[in-house]
Design a protein around this motif. Sequence first.
Motif, PDB file in Angstrom:
ATOM      1  N   GLU A  14     -31.893  11.763  13.987  1.00  0.00           N
ATOM      2  CA  GLU A  14     -31.724  11.937  15.575  1.00  0.00           C
ATOM      3  C   GLU A  14     -30.992  10.598  15.818  1.00  0.00           C
ATOM      4  O   GLU A  14     -30.173  10.819  16.802  1.00  0.00           O
ATOM      5  N   GLY A  15     -30.903   9.808  15.367  1.00  0.00           N
ATOM      6  CA  GLY A  15     -30.135   8.321  15.802  1.00  0.00           C
ATOM      7  C   GLY A  15     -28.613   8.675  15.419  1.00  0.00           C
ATOM      8  O   GLY A  15     -27.897   8.372  16.373  1.00  0.00           O
ATOM      9  N   SER A  16     -28.197   9.326  14.152  1.00  0.00           N
ATOM     10  CA  SER A  16     -26.956   9.743  14.016  1.00  0.00           C
ATOM     11  C   SER A  16     -26.222  10.617  15.062  1.00  0.00           C
ATOM     12  O   SER A  16     -25.378  10.598  15.301  1.00  0.00           O
ATOM     13  N   LEU A  17     -27.339  11.789  15.266  1.00  0.00           N
ATOM     14  CA  LEU A  17     -26.845  12.673  16.508  1.00  0.00           C
ATOM     15  C   LEU A  17     -26.634  12.026  17.799  1.00  0.00           C
ATOM     16  O   LEU A  17     -25.633  12.291  18.453  1.00  0.00           O
ATOM     17  N   LYS A  18     -27.378  11.121  18.140  1.00  0.00           N
ATOM     18  CA  LYS A  18     -27.251  10.473  19.310  1.00  0.00           C
ATOM     19  C   LYS A  18     -26.024   9.640  19.316  1.00  0.00           C
ATOM     20  O   LYS A  18     -25.305   9.769  20.375  1.00  0.00           O
ATOM     21  N   THR A  19     -25.761   9.115  18.260  1.00  0.00           N
ATOM     22  CA  THR A  19     -24.370   7.991  18.224  1.00  0.00           C
ATOM     23  C   THR A  19     -23.363   9.005  18.028  1.00  0.00           C
ATOM     24  O   THR A  19     -22.292   8.762  19.064  1.00  0.00           O
ATOM     25  N   VAL A  20     -23.059  10.243  17.584  1.00  0.00           N
ATOM     26  CA  VAL A  20     -22.166  11.207  17.721  1.00  0.00           C
ATOM     27  C   VAL A  20     -22.048  11.787  19.023  1.00  0.00           C
ATOM     28  O   VAL A  20     -20.947  11.858  19.634  1.00  0.00           O
ATOM     29  N   PHE A  21     -22.999  12.251  19.587  1.00  0.00           N
ATOM     30  CA  PHE A  21     -22.760  13.069  20.847  1.00  0.00           C
ATOM     31  C   PHE A  21     -22.893  12.070  22.227  1.00  0.00           C
ATOM     32  O   PHE A  21     -22.473  12.452  22.875  1.00  0.00           O
ATOM     33  N   SER A  22     -23.023  10.805  21.941  1.00  0.00           N
ATOM     34  CA  SER A  22     -22.923   9.619  23.233  1.00  0.00           C
ATOM     35  C   SER A  22     -21.537   9.512  23.296  1.00  0.00           C
ATOM     36  O   SER A  22     -20.971   9.120  24.246  1.00  0.00           O
ATOM     37  N   GLN A  23     -20.513   9.982  22.273  1.00  0.00           N
ATOM     38  CA  GLN A  23     -19.210   9.881  22.813  1.00  0.00           C
ATOM     39  C   GLN A  23     -18.671  10.757  24.081  1.00  0.00           C
ATOM     40  O   GLN A  23     -17.453  10.698  24.777  1.00  0.00           O
ATOM     41  N   PHE A  24     -19.650  11.676  24.313  1.00  0.00           N
ATOM     42  CA  PHE A  24     -19.261  12.601  25.437  1.00  0.00           C
ATOM     43  C   PHE A  24     -19.853  12.505  26.597  1.00  0.00           C
ATOM     44  O   PHE A  24     -19.654  12.958  27.510  1.00  0.00           O
ATOM     45  N   GLY A  25     -21.060  11.466  26.719  1.00  0.00           N
ATOM     46  CA  GLY A  25     -21.672  11.016  27.877  1.00  0.00           C
ATOM     47  C   GLY A  25     -23.083  10.546  27.352  1.00  0.00           C
ATOM     48  O   GLY A  25     -23.312  10.462  26.335  1.00  0.00           O
ATOM     49  N   GLU A  26     -23.826  10.145  28.356  1.00  0.00           N
ATOM     50  CA  GLU A  26     -25.108   9.461  28.067  1.00  0.00           C
ATOM     51  C   GLU A  26     -26.139  10.613  27.604  1.00  0.00           C
ATOM     52  O   GLU A  26     -26.456  11.561  28.145  1.00  0.00           O
TER      53      GLU A  26
END
Length: 93
Positions: A14-26
Amino acid sequence: MNLVDEGLPQSTSEGSLKTVFSQFGEVCRVKIVTDKKTKSSLGFAYVWFNGEDFAQVAVTEMNGKFLDGKFVSVSMAKPGSCKSRVKATPYQF
């Protein structure tokens, strides 16, 4: 807005997904769906953003991309597809 990310390898967190998707917004929340008995990943996750526009960009940019050794399918979640005990933010995917 709530996204569905399918085709995830067992090693994805879940942490890696949050990191990847955070580049598009909060990113407000990430939930990898697991088997109730074995607790192993079922290969898909939900990612919640604090705005629908961020979710749309994430779908456009990440759908069909290579992530953690596999190609993933990213789409907007259908309403009610993720039963959450946490009060949802106005926009989820």
